[in-house]
Design an enzyme around this catalytic site. Structure first.
Site, PDB file in Angstrom:
ATOM      1  CG  ASP A   1     -13.576   6.348  -1.224  1.00  0.00           C
ATOM      2  OD1 ASP A   1     -13.593   6.190   0.014  1.00  0.00           O
ATOM      3  OD2 ASP A   1     -12.526   6.269  -1.902  1.00  0.00           O
TER       4      ASP A   1
ATOM      5  CD  GLN B   1     -13.054  -2.179  -0.540  1.00  0.00           C
ATOM      6  OE1 GLN B   1     -12.206  -2.073   0.332  1.00  0.00           O
ATOM      7  NE2 GLN B   1     -14.245  -2.734  -0.308  1.00  0.00           N
TER       8      GLN B   1
ATOM      9  NE  ARG C   1     -10.278  -5.468   0.708  1.00  0.00           N
ATOM     10  CZ  ARG C   1      -9.519  -4.445   1.108  1.00  0.00           C
ATOM     11  NH1 ARG C   1     -10.070  -3.412   1.700  1.00  0.00           N
ATOM     12  NH2 ARG C   1      -8.203  -4.438   0.898  1.00  0.00           N
TER      13      ARG C   1
ATOM     14  NE  ARG D   1      -3.900   0.550   1.869  1.00  0.00           N
ATOM     15  CZ  ARG D   1      -5.129   0.621   2.377  1.00  0.00           C
ATOM     16  NH1 ARG D   1      -5.374   1.371   3.420  1.00  0.00           N
ATOM     17  NH2 ARG D   1      -6.117  -0.072   1.836  1.00  0.00           N
TER      18      ARG D   1
ATOM     19  CG  HIS E   1      -8.416  -0.040  -2.812  1.00  0.00           C
ATOM     20  ND1 HIS E   1      -7.624  -1.130  -2.475  1.00  0.00           N
ATOM     21  CD2 HIS E   1      -9.094   0.279  -1.667  1.00  0.00           C
ATOM     22  CE1 HIS E   1      -7.816  -1.445  -1.209  1.00  0.00           C
ATOM     23  NE2 HIS E   1      -8.705  -0.602  -0.701  1.00  0.00           N
TER      24      HIS E   1
ATOM     25  CB  CYS F   1     -13.937   1.008  -0.027  1.00  0.00           C
ATOM     26  SG  CYS F   1     -13.415   2.743   0.121  1.00  0.00           S
TER      27      CYS F   1
END
Ligand code: CP
Ligand code: NVA
Length: 306
Positions: free
Chosen positions: A220, A135, A288, A105, A132, A260
């Site tokens: 988001d 996700q 996840r 990340r 991402h 997310c």
């Protein structure tokens, strides 16, 4: 054989991705019945390099490796030589000598690509400023679990044209659904990513129009990690783009809402939206774990038949 990485959703074929989602659902159901008895990777290690904060991503990858009989190492630039300027290519070569798989990340997607090009073990994008993809595996898995095939359906992205939005665009291409993106002017997704998706992805400005008749709505935060100093400016720009229960009422009766997480109640969503039965964000977060197990298995073993 060349090492397989997962830096964006475009790194697997549509067929591989569909199989991966099905496999994730199978792995999840088996875990419920049997517990973590499926241990294909004893003594395997995953290096987890985090240059940004995380709750879900860290816990899901670490738990996945524990369930699989392996081990995960949390590596922060604060206490590794990465933070003192050791070149990422050198770090990639060193870790390739010791671990079986790496997740990163970080900020720069180009930095992630540079790491992957020097790595002889699979590298997973656990979020960059641009994408991402992990996700989206969980998001498509959740949508599929609850509503069946997503092909031909309509999803709506409300808000910033950010890393999550870019991965939703790639998901629309790979899983063959329509995506309406509703963002204020100046906050569009990257033009090249949008153009590659063709006419299945459209940009709208009015949230009520965008959500009309949709099968799924998602959003988001307005300021992503690394954009903290833009918070006030973004709050002004995104006023009118909050997802509320009333906005969701314009979608299909069986529409779902995904986020997310982490979420900012009172900003991109109303204070109570996550309590609405259409919001399936806890299942999404839990997925996840299962989706990333299927991804680890895919990268280390190739496609596993159900
Ligand atoms: N959704 C997500 O990636 O959450 P974390 O930042 O907590 O990992
Ligand atoms: N767009 C958000 C996603 C967090 C999971 C960020 O990059 O901070």
């Amino acid at each position: 054989m060349a090492t397989r990485h997962f830096l964006t959703l475009m790194d697997a074929s549509p067929e591989e991705l569909s199989n991966l989602i099905q496999r994730a659902i199978t792995i999840k159901n088996a875990l419920k019945v049997e517990g973590p008895t499926y241990t294909p990777f004893p003594n395997h290690t995953m290096a987890m390099i985090f240059e940004k904060s995380s709750t879900r991503t860290r816990v899901s990858f670490e738990t996945a490796m524990a369930h699989f009989g392996g081990h995960a190492l949390f590596l922060s630039p604060r206490d590794t030589q990465l933070g003192r300027g050791e070149p990422i290519g050198d770090t990639a070569r060193v870790l390739s000598e010791m671990v079986d798989i790496v997740m990163i990340r970080t900020f720069s997607h180009a930095g992630l690509e540079a790491y992957a090009s020097a790595s002889s073990v699979p590298v997973i994008n656990a979020l960059t400023d641009d994408y991402h993809p992990c996700q989206l595996l969980a998001d498509v898995m959740t949508w599929t679990e609850l509503r069946g095939s997503v092909r031909g359906k309509t999803a709506v992205w409300i808000g910033d044209g950010n890393n999550m939005c870019h991965s939703w665009i790639n998901a629309a291409r790979q899983f063959d659904f329509r995506l309406r993106i509703c963002c204020p002017e100046g906050y569009e997704p990257r033009q090249d990513i949008l153009a590659a998706a063709g006419d299945r992805v459209t940009i709208l400005r009015d949230p009520a129009e965008a959500v009309s008749g949709a099968d799924l709505v998602t959003t988001d935060v307005w300021a992503s990690m690394g954009q903290e100093e833009e918070q006030a400016k973004r709050e002004a720009a995104f006023a009118g783009f909050q997802v509320t229960e009333a906005l969701l009422d314009r979608a299909q009766d069986d529409a779902l809402f995904l986020h997310c997480l982490p979420a900012h109640r009172g900003e991109e969503i109303s204070e109570t939206l996550l309590d609405d039965p259409r919001a399936v964000v806890w299942q999404e977060a839990g997925n996840r774990l299962h989706a990333q197990k299927a991804l680890i298995e895919f990268l280390l073993l190739g496609q596993v038949d159900d």
